[in-house]
Scaffold this motif. Structure first.
Motif, PDB file in Angstrom:
ATOM      1  N   UNK A 174      60.109 -19.497  25.403  1.00 25.15           N
ATOM      2  CA  UNK A 174      59.025 -20.469  25.520  1.00 25.15           C
ATOM      3  C   UNK A 174      58.504 -20.930  24.175  1.00 25.15           C
ATOM      4  N   UNK A 175      58.675 -20.105  23.150  1.00 22.88           N
ATOM      5  CA  UNK A 175      58.253 -20.496  21.803  1.00 22.88           C
ATOM      6  C   UNK A 175      59.178 -21.559  21.210  1.00 22.88           C
ATOM      7  N   UNK A 176      60.465 -21.479  21.577  1.00 22.96           N
ATOM      8  CA  UNK A 176      61.444 -22.397  20.993  1.00 22.96           C
ATOM      9  C   UNK A 176      61.787 -23.591  21.890  1.00 22.96           C
ATOM     10  N   UNK A 177      61.671 -23.396  23.230  1.00 25.49           N
ATOM     11  CA  UNK A 177      62.142 -24.441  24.148  1.00 25.49           C
ATOM     12  C   UNK A 177      61.048 -24.846  25.132  1.00 25.49           C
ATOM     13  N   UNK A 178      61.227 -26.049  25.696  1.00 23.55           N
ATOM     14  CA  UNK A 178      60.372 -26.543  26.770  1.00 23.55           C
ATOM     15  C   UNK A 178      60.669 -25.745  28.032  1.00 23.55           C
ATOM     16  N   UNK A 179      59.679 -25.597  28.931  1.00 24.00           N
ATOM     17  CA  UNK A 179      59.797 -24.649  30.039  1.00 24.00           C
ATOM     18  C   UNK A 179      60.963 -24.941  30.970  1.00 24.00           C
ATOM     19  N   UNK A 180      61.376 -26.201  31.105  1.00 24.91           N
ATOM     20  CA  UNK A 180      62.530 -26.503  31.963  1.00 24.91           C
ATOM     21  C   UNK A 180      63.813 -25.901  31.388  1.00 24.91           C
ATOM     22  N   UNK A 181      63.966 -26.001  30.075  1.00 23.06           N
ATOM     23  CA  UNK A 181      65.147 -25.425  29.419  1.00 23.06           C
ATOM     24  C   UNK A 181      65.118 -23.900  29.557  1.00 23.06           C
ATOM     25  N   UNK A 182      63.929 -23.320  29.459  1.00 21.00           N
ATOM     26  CA  UNK A 182      63.785 -21.873  29.639  1.00 21.00           C
ATOM     27  C   UNK A 182      64.262 -21.464  31.033  1.00 21.00           C
ATOM     28  N   UNK A 183      63.889 -22.265  32.049  1.00 18.75           N
ATOM     29  CA  UNK A 183      64.302 -21.978  33.427  1.00 18.75           C
ATOM     30  C   UNK A 183      65.823 -22.042  33.566  1.00 18.75           C
ATOM     31  N   UNK A 312      51.572 -19.241  21.562  1.00 23.83           N
ATOM     32  CA  UNK A 312      52.940 -18.891  21.936  1.00 23.83           C
ATOM     33  C   UNK A 312      53.474 -17.761  21.064  1.00 23.83           C
ATOM     34  N   UNK A 313      53.129 -17.806  19.773  1.00 26.60           N
ATOM     35  CA  UNK A 313      53.567 -16.757  18.856  1.00 26.60           C
ATOM     36  C   UNK A 313      52.872 -15.435  19.170  1.00 26.60           C
ATOM     37  N   UNK A 314      51.599 -15.495  19.554  1.00 23.57           N
ATOM     38  CA  UNK A 314      50.877 -14.285  19.917  1.00 23.57           C
ATOM     39  C   UNK A 314      51.471 -13.646  21.166  1.00 23.57           C
ATOM     40  N   UNK A 315      51.858 -14.466  22.135  1.00 28.22           N
ATOM     41  CA  UNK A 315      52.471 -13.943  23.355  1.00 28.22           C
ATOM     42  C   UNK A 315      53.783 -13.224  23.034  1.00 28.22           C
ATOM     43  N   UNK A 316      54.556 -13.779  22.099  1.00 31.37           N
ATOM     44  CA  UNK A 316      55.789 -13.123  21.656  1.00 31.37           C
ATOM     45  C   UNK A 316      55.453 -11.781  20.998  1.00 31.37           C
ATOM     46  N   UNK A 317      54.410 -11.786  20.168  1.00 32.01           N
ATOM     47  CA  UNK A 317      54.003 -10.557  19.469  1.00 32.01           C
ATOM     48  C   UNK A 317      53.575  -9.477  20.460  1.00 32.01           C
ATOM     49  N   UNK A 318      52.787  -9.858  21.470  1.00 24.08           N
ATOM     50  CA  UNK A 318      52.358  -8.883  22.479  1.00 24.08           C
ATOM     51  C   UNK A 318      53.558  -8.329  23.243  1.00 24.08           C
ATOM     52  N   UNK A 319      54.525  -9.179  23.522  1.00 28.46           N
ATOM     53  CA  UNK A 319      55.724  -8.731  24.240  1.00 28.46           C
ATOM     54  C   UNK A 319      56.540  -7.768  23.384  1.00 28.46           C
ATOM     55  N   UNK A 320      56.594  -8.010  22.081  1.00 26.98           N
ATOM     56  CA  UNK A 320      57.296  -7.094  21.175  1.00 26.98           C
ATOM     57  C   UNK A 320      56.612  -5.721  21.186  1.00 26.98           C
ATOM     58  N   UNK A 321      55.289  -5.714  21.195  1.00 28.72           N
ATOM     59  CA  UNK A 321      54.562  -4.445  21.238  1.00 28.72           C
ATOM     60  C   UNK A 321      54.842  -3.695  22.535  1.00 28.72           C
ATOM     61  N   UNK A 322      54.986  -4.426  23.646  1.00 25.03           N
ATOM     62  CA  UNK A 322      55.342  -3.776  24.903  1.00 25.03           C
ATOM     63  C   UNK A 322      56.709  -3.113  24.805  1.00 25.03           C
ATOM     64  N   UNK A 323      57.644  -3.797  24.154  1.00 23.39           N
ATOM     65  CA  UNK A 323      58.974  -3.213  23.959  1.00 23.39           C
ATOM     66  C   UNK A 323      58.910  -1.975  23.071  1.00 23.39           C
ATOM     67  N   UNK A 324      58.108  -2.043  22.023  1.00 21.78           N
ATOM     68  CA  UNK A 324      57.940  -0.883  21.139  1.00 21.78           C
ATOM     69  C   UNK A 324      57.370   0.297  21.931  1.00 21.78           C
ATOM     70  N   UNK A 325      56.389   0.003  22.805  1.00 25.27           N
ATOM     71  CA  UNK A 325      55.824   1.055  23.645  1.00 25.27           C
ATOM     72  C   UNK A 325      56.860   1.673  24.565  1.00 25.27           C
ATOM     73  N   UNK A 326      57.751   0.842  25.103  1.00 24.07           N
ATOM     74  CA  UNK A 326      58.817   1.351  25.971  1.00 24.07           C
ATOM     75  C   UNK A 326      59.788   2.236  25.201  1.00 24.07           C
ATOM     76  N   UNK A 327      60.099   1.853  23.975  1.00 24.12           N
ATOM     77  CA  UNK A 327      61.008   2.644  23.148  1.00 24.12           C
ATOM     78  C   UNK A 327      60.382   4.005  22.834  1.00 24.12           C
ATOM     79  N   UNK A 328      59.088   4.000  22.492  1.00 28.06           N
ATOM     80  CA  UNK A 328      58.385   5.262  22.237  1.00 28.06           C
ATOM     81  C   UNK A 328      58.392   6.133  23.488  1.00 28.06           C
TER      82      UNK A 328
END
Length: 475
Positions: A174-183, A312-328
């Motif tokens: 969603x940060x790089x593409x319009x939502x239709x392309x994401x779909x 959009x960048x913040x949403x990506x950052x929050x998602x990265x933190x969720x992944x880090x939490x999963x790895x931990x």
């Protein structure tokens, strides 16, 4: 209260070695693509709402009421798919159900790409909801049944990581593409899942329940590192014994399983309704302290706390933190256990929610000046530490129900969880309008305190316990 915490005693846990771990990892990764798709479908509404909400420049826009329905309608149709899958997986197997679950997902993503109206937007979401719901029970049953006790928690956390990965991918796209392309790009996930699931074996426990013992032995050989049948002979005999004892008491089967009504009656058994009640309370606590009902409206929340730039960048950052939490979580769960990690994460998130509410009150009363770093830190902490509690109920579903009731119980539990999620998501905007954002956060923090007390008193430790030990505890 210590007597309520541990299940069973110390039991020697056999290990087949690294090849067995690798084989179970391969099977878990293959089926986890369903959970990647689940994370993508759950998160897509945030990207769409961000672009269409009261936007006169878009082809069509969404009103507040339509946003409320679009953000929550996904969860209305999850229960239908979840409930059906609980019965169908018992008849047709975990593997077939996982393959079929991808079909409505593919259709939903394609319909979303071509949507030009609110009605077709809703229709695409309905298909995604059915797909997610239909896949829940076989996914949850499969991981618990194919893995050894020594790595069951790790594999379950890996499966949960897949859902977080799906959320991250949507935010990143969603940060790089319009939502239709994401779909359109998202259709690759269910297609890949079908190809990979076709390569893994069926659950050996399910095969034994259907009298396909030779196929069950071959499946077990595959899952224990592609070994000879002699090596898995002991575990194979234990699974046969488990199939005979599960759902029984004093050697007598409590419930007949040959009709729809008798399958539903399984929910009356204490070994089913007790863990089901526990899991549903954990679901409620996890949804609240992780702000999951707020996910579709995250952009509006960020606007209220002066985080309107680079959302959009913040949403990506929050998602990265969720992944880090999963790895931990993946690397610590076998050592610290589910109970400790869950209590810790609920404690931290509760403190953050209360601090968030007090911060907004202080801003509104001009006690302090707005500082964007503070809400960023709070939302980051909730994303990072919420991983344990948000994945716990899904881990529990995969291991706490009796074998003979697991399909129906897992499907019913998943259905109820999504019905609960629909109610919370649909009502969130109403609650926020009535209480305002700051008092909504304080309310969530209060629920977190209740959840902390409940989990401390009643949540057992299931890590490194066999399925039979867990079942006996709830009896």
């Amino acid at each position: 209260m210590s007597s309520k915490i541990d299940i069973g005693g110390d039991n020697p846990v056999k290990s087949y070695g690294p090849m067995a771990t690798f084989a179970q990892l391969c099977a878990t990764i293959a089926q986890s693509f369903l959970l990647v798709g689940l994370g993508m479908e759950l998160t897509m509404s945030t990207i769409v709402i961000q672009d269409l909400y009261n936007n006169p420049k878009s082809e069509f826009s969404l009103t507040t009421s339509q946003v409320s329905w679009y953000g929550s309608i996904l969860f209305v149709f999850h229960p239908t798919g979840s409930f059906l899958s609980g019965f169908l997986q018992e008849r047709y197997g975990r593997k077939r159900c996982m393959v079929l679950a991808n079909i409505p997902s593919i259709l939903g993503w394609i319909m979303l790409y071509y949507t030009h109206s609110v009605a077709s937007l809703y229709a695409s979401t309905v298909l995604m909801g059915l797909s997610i719901g239909f896949s829940e029970a076989p996914i949850l049953s499969y991981v618990g049944e194919i893995t050894e006790p020594r790595i069951r928690g790790m594999m379950a956390s890996l499966a949960s990581t897949a859902g977080m990965l799906g959320m991250f991918l949507i935010y990143l796209l969603g940060y790089f593409f319009e939502w239709r392309i994401v779909a359109l790009l998202s259709t690759l996930c269910p297609i890949t899942c079908i190809c990979l699931v076709m390569l893994i074996p069926e659950s050996p426990i399910w095969l034994i329940t259907k009298g396909k013992n030779e196929k069950a032995k071959n499946s077990l050989c595959w899952l224990r590192g592609w070994v000879n049948p002699e090596i898995v002979k002991t575990e194979y005999l234990e699974l046969i014994r488990y199939n005979e004892l599960s759902g029984t008491r004093n050697g007598k089967v409590n419930i007949e399983y040959d009709s729809l009504s008798s399958k539903l009656s399984q929910l009356k058994d204490p070994s089913v309704y007790r863990p089901l009640g526990l899991v549903m309370i954990v679901f409620f606590i996890s949804y609240i302290v992780c702000l999951l009902p707020c996910k579709p409206y995250f952009s509006q929340i960020m606007n209220q706390v002066d985080l309107s730039n680079d959302q959009s960048l913040l949403l990506v950052f929050f998602a990265i933190l969720q992944l880090v939490g999963c790895i931990i979580l993946f690397f610590t769960i076998n050592y610290l256990g589910k109970r400790f990690l869950t209590v810790m994460s609920v404690s931290i998130n509760t403190i953050l929610l209360i601090a968030f509410g007090l911060y907004i009150i202080a801003i509104n009363h001009n006690y302090i000046q707005s500082t964007p770093w503070f809400p960023t830190m709070v939302l980051s902490g909730i994303s990072l530490f919420g991983t344990s509690i948000s994945t716990l109920p899904w881990m529990l579903i995969s291991e706490i129900f009796p074998n003979k009731s697991r399909g129906v119980a897992a499907g019913s539990c998943a259905a109820l969880s999504y019905l609960l999620m629909f109610i919370l998501t649909k009502s969130y905007l109403t609650i926020e309008i009535f209480l305002t954002l700051e008092y909504t956060m304080l309310l969530f923090g209060g629920i977190g305190i209740f959840g902390l007390v409940y989990l401390y008193l009643y949540l057992p430790e299931t890590e490194n316990k066999t399925l039979l030990e867990i079942e006996e505890y709830f009896k």
